[in-house]
Design a protein around this motif. Structure first.
Motif, PDB file in Angstrom:
ATOM      1  N   ARG A 286      31.309  -8.066  24.766  1.00 53.88           N
ATOM      2  CA  ARG A 286      30.819  -8.558  25.062  1.00 53.88           C
ATOM      3  C   ARG A 286      30.428 -10.179  26.064  1.00 53.88           C
TER       4      ARG A 286
ATOM      5  N   LEU B 261      26.830 -25.699  23.630  1.00 54.62           N
ATOM      6  CA  LEU B 261      26.262 -26.390  23.103  1.00 54.62           C
ATOM      7  C   LEU B 261      25.573 -27.153  23.205  1.00 54.62           C
TER       8      LEU B 261
ATOM      9  N   SER C 195      20.318  -5.048  14.191  1.00 50.48           N
ATOM     10  CA  SER C 195      19.469  -4.442  14.434  1.00 50.48           C
ATOM     11  C   SER C 195      19.894  -3.519  15.512  1.00 50.48           C
ATOM     12  N   LEU C 196      21.366  -4.642  16.425  1.00 51.17           N
ATOM     13  CA  LEU C 196      21.077  -3.643  18.204  1.00 51.17           C
ATOM     14  C   LEU C 196      22.208  -3.278  18.127  1.00 51.17           C
TER      15      LEU C 196
ATOM     16  N   LEU D 293      23.002  -7.595  26.414  1.00 49.91           N
ATOM     17  CA  LEU D 293      22.326  -9.041  25.731  1.00 49.91           C
ATOM     18  C   LEU D 293      22.416 -10.338  26.846  1.00 49.91           C
ATOM     19  N   PRO D 294      23.881 -10.491  27.116  1.00 50.94           N
ATOM     20  CA  PRO D 294      24.077 -11.475  28.264  1.00 50.94           C
ATOM     21  C   PRO D 294      23.312 -11.405  29.715  1.00 50.94           C
TER      22      PRO D 294
ATOM     23  N   ARG E 283      26.033 -21.047  30.548  1.00 52.72           N
ATOM     24  CA  ARG E 283      26.312 -20.637  29.441  1.00 52.72           C
ATOM     25  C   ARG E 283      26.588 -19.565  29.095  1.00 52.72           C
TER      26      ARG E 283
ATOM     27  N   ASN F  35      32.237 -27.138  20.583  1.00 55.87           N
ATOM     28  CA  ASN F  35      30.741 -26.924  20.896  1.00 55.87           C
ATOM     29  C   ASN F  35      29.990 -27.309  22.161  1.00 55.87           C
TER      30      ASN F  35
ATOM     31  N   PHE G 217      33.019 -15.216  17.955  1.00 58.52           N
ATOM     32  CA  PHE G 217      33.144 -15.983  17.863  1.00 58.52           C
ATOM     33  C   PHE G 217      33.719 -15.669  15.848  1.00 58.52           C
TER      34      PHE G 217
ATOM     35  N   PHE H 201      31.925 -16.331  24.708  1.00 60.81           N
ATOM     36  CA  PHE H 201      31.654 -16.656  23.065  1.00 60.81           C
ATOM     37  C   PHE H 201      32.782 -15.661  22.437  1.00 60.81           C
TER      38      PHE H 201
ATOM     39  N   ASN I 138      29.329 -12.813  15.473  1.00 61.69           N
ATOM     40  CA  ASN I 138      27.527 -13.046  15.539  1.00 61.69           C
ATOM     41  C   ASN I 138      27.284 -11.951  16.911  1.00 61.69           C
ATOM     42  N   LEU I 139      26.840 -10.867  15.987  1.00 62.87           N
ATOM     43  CA  LEU I 139      26.330  -9.494  16.759  1.00 62.87           C
ATOM     44  C   LEU I 139      25.035  -9.260  15.984  1.00 62.87           C
ATOM     45  N   ILE I 140      24.050  -8.888  17.021  1.00 62.25           N
ATOM     46  CA  ILE I 140      23.062  -8.974  16.482  1.00 62.25           C
ATOM     47  C   ILE I 140      22.307  -7.418  15.317  1.00 62.25           C
TER      48      ILE I 140
ATOM     49  N   GLY J  63      32.681 -15.319  13.045  1.00 65.09           N
ATOM     50  CA  GLY J  63      31.266 -14.369  12.567  1.00 65.09           C
ATOM     51  C   GLY J  63      31.232 -13.134  13.078  1.00 65.09           C
TER      52      GLY J  63
END
Lengths: 405, 234
Positions: free
Chosen positions: B157, B57, B100-101, B109-110, B84, B52, B92, B90, B96-98, B94
């Motif tokens: 990403r 973070l 709904s996209l 996104l970034p 960041r 982190n 991850f 990053f 960590n994709l969104i 998990g």
């Protein structure tokens, strides 16, 4: 701006992904907005309809009197003439006094008489309609002709029929008996009927030049009137009201003594309008409460949305989303919900109020400013009630948010 | 070798007072540009806190963190977000994709937060997805893809805007053996293309893939070695 467009886009996609919930949220706003709109439009329609009915009555009157606690002056005949000539756009003015007398018909039946002494301008009062003969005119008043205009009821009781123009009648009042010529018969007004029909005695109503009635029964026309009535068309009411006080004060020499009282006739339109306004605002407030409830619904759903999407917020933050980006995204979502709800509410509200106005025959008109204000309010509700959940979202700690499953 | 990450005597203390937890206890660490580092430790060792910290973070309780020569130890939330966005990609555990996209939108996104224009964003995102072998899955949503594919989207990403550091937190923790191999291969390739890669893991097998292995335990660095078994092949 390009970035802002992205926030709008992601707000839209999140709304689309939760169609059912978004619709239920909007429903609160739709109902609130349309309720407010319907109430305001129907209120306006009611006012416009009542006003146009009042205007269509045409005839209207304003009464002017001297406050007898402030002055003991009376209006003289020449002052009344001067006042009449100094005010534009009126039918005329008339003082008024009443002679209580009696008479009898050829069968010997006695009747009480209620005779009002007025000027020829009283012909323009609302409800006066001459059926036979004519009303007395300016020269009758000027010359003090002993003539009367009587009601239908009057004619029937005394003569047995209505076309009695040219007949004469002995009127006794104050121990004086005078002969009057009947020059006109007018249609019964509710007042004429009431006088003749109710109570123990039959009272018959008539009207004649105030000059001749005063002369006949020994009144002094220069020392008996402390009030008079202005007859006019209701569309000129405001212009006349604005001028009357100064004219009367100047002519009577009562400037600055606050002794002239003006009551705008029955005051019908002002009173009705203010009552209608009060009713409309009370109902509008009740409708606005439903809008408030709708707004709280938006806040509720946004709070749920933030909680559900904690992880998404964490991801966005870890990828470099600033506090303001998250805030904008959620505020955009709330505003779009309420804005869309507002637009649907307006369409629905306009349709419903149009139908209601049609059914109950009110005039339907929409103030575009009202629509703009309503849209602004609904979007404002989204912003206002969206701020709390959006701030919560924006201030989430990315580490905590990412840990959220 | 230019210094990319420089951590000087950093402590991170939770619940200051009697029951304080020293997640990081006077840690100093330097990572140069173009290195391939694994940070290995058991859970509770402080490796997540370190990750982190490295990923901006979190900020240290005491000590200094210089990233690219810039002191990032005391920054506001928004300044951290900007760092960041600019410096770190990053990856991850998990993914960590969104959800709904689509893959493409996730990769964009970034770039959106960086303020990259629509056309350029689209070009960069497509290139990144192509480079992880997902040219045909750009319009798929995360739930239409396998774990390995999702992690590849996450890698795309992370690399789309070419940040200096790739920070991978247990990148293969949720994956089967085949996908793990696939992801490690991609990460190694990225290292060969000149990126600085930091993998945080508890799995010695994964750590053994890196060129330099840092072991952390009880909030302190226990060892920092060049991996003798490192094979410089993809």
């Amino acid at each position: 701006m390009g970035t802002f467009g992205e926030y709008i886009k992601s707000a839209l996609s999140s709304i689309k992904n939760n169609k059912g919930r978004s619709f239920l949220t909007m429903l609160g706003i739709i109902i609130g907005i349309s309720a407010v709109l319907i109430v305001l439009i129907i209120g306006d329609g009611m006012k416009a309809t009542v006003n146009s009915e009042i205007d269509s009555m045409g005839a209207s009157s304003i009464s002017v009197s001297l406050d007898d606690t402030k002055t003991d002056k009376k209006f003289t005949r020449s002052q009344l003439k001067d006042i009449e000539e100094s005010i534009d756009n009126i039918y005329g003015i008339s003082p008024s006094f009443t002679v209580w007398g009696n008479t009898s018909n050829n069968r010997g039946e006695a009747f009480e008489l209620y005779i009002s002494g007025e000027s020829e301008a009283s012909e323009t009062a609302s409800g006066v309609k001459v059926l036979h003969g004519r009303y007395y005119n300016a020269s009758d008043v000027e010359d003090g002709k002993q003539v009367l205009v009587i009601s239908q009821t009057f004619a029937r009781h005394i003569f047995g029929y209505e076309e009695v123009v040219g007949e004469t009648l002995d009127v006794t009042a104050y121990d004086i008996t005078k002969e009057f010529t009947i020059i006109g018969v007018k249609e019964d007004t509710p007042i004429d009927i009431a006088f003749a029909g109710f109570g123990e005695d039959i009272i018959l109503t008539a009207s004649g030049p105030y000059t001749s009635l005063a002369e006949a029964f020994n009144f002094d026309v220069d020392d008996m009137f402390n009030s008079f009535t202005i007859y006019l068309d209701s569309e000129n009411r405001n212009a006349v009201l604005a001028k009357t006080r100064s004219v009367v004060e100047n002519i009577t020499g009562l400037r600055g003594e606050n002794a002239v009282k003006i009551s705008s006739g029955s005051g019908f339109d002002e009173t009705t309008n203010s009552i209608l306004d009060i009713i409309t605002s009370v109902v509008a407030i009740i409708a606005a409460i439903s809008l408030l409830v709708g707004g709280i619904g938006v806040m509720n759903i946004m709070t749920v949305s933030v909680t559900e999407r904690t992880r998404e917020i964490g991801i966005r933050k870890s990828l470099g989303a600033r506090t303001s980006s998250i805030l904008t995204q959620f505020l955009a979502e709330a505003s779009i919900l309420t804005f869309t709800g507002g637009v649907i509410g307006i369409i629905f509200g306009l349709t419903v109020s149009f139908i209601i106005c049609r059914i109950i025959d009110f005039s339907f008109s929409v103030n575009p400013v009202l629509v703009i204000v309503v849209v602004a309010i609904s979007t404002g509700i989204g912003l206002f009630f969206g701020i709390y959940p959006a701030k919560r979202a924006a201030n989430l700690d990315p580490i905590e948010a990412l840990r959220n499953e | 070798m230019k210094k990319l990450v420089e951590i000087k005597d950093v402590c991170k203390i939770y619940n200051p007072g009697e029951n304080e937890v020293r997640a990081l206890n006077h840690v100093s660490l330097t990572i140069g540009e173009g290195e391939f580092v694994a940070i290995i430790g058991q859970s509770g060792s402080g490796k997540s806190t370190l990750m982190n910290m490295l990923g901006c973070l979190d900020t240290p309780t005491s000590g200094k963190y210089f990233l690219h020569g810039q002191d990032v130890s005391h920054m506001t939330d928004d300044e951290q977000s900007d760092v960041r966005n600019r410096e770190i990609g990053f990856i991850f555990q998990g993914f960590n994709l969104i959800p709904s996209l689509t893959a493409l939108e996730n990769v964009e996104l970034p770039l959106i937060y960086r303020g990259v224009g629509k056309k350029e964003r689209d070009r960069l995102a497509r290139a990144a997805l192509k480079s992880v072998g997902l040219a045909k899955r750009m319009t798929h949503k995360p739930n239409e893809m396998s774990g390995g594919q999702q992690q590849r989207v996450a890698i795309a990403r992370a690399i789309a805007q070419a940040p200096p550091i790739l920070l991978a937190d247990e990148p293969t923790g949720n994956l089967d053996t085949a996908s793990t191999k696939e992801i490690i291969t991609i990460i190694k390739r990225l290292y060969h293309e000149g990126r600085t890669v930091i993998i945080i893991t508890h799995d010695p097998g994964i750590a053994a893939q890196a060129k330099r292995i840092i072991t952390i335990s009880d909030g302190m660095i226990k060892s920092d070695i060049i991996n003798p078994e490192y094979k410089d092949e993809i």
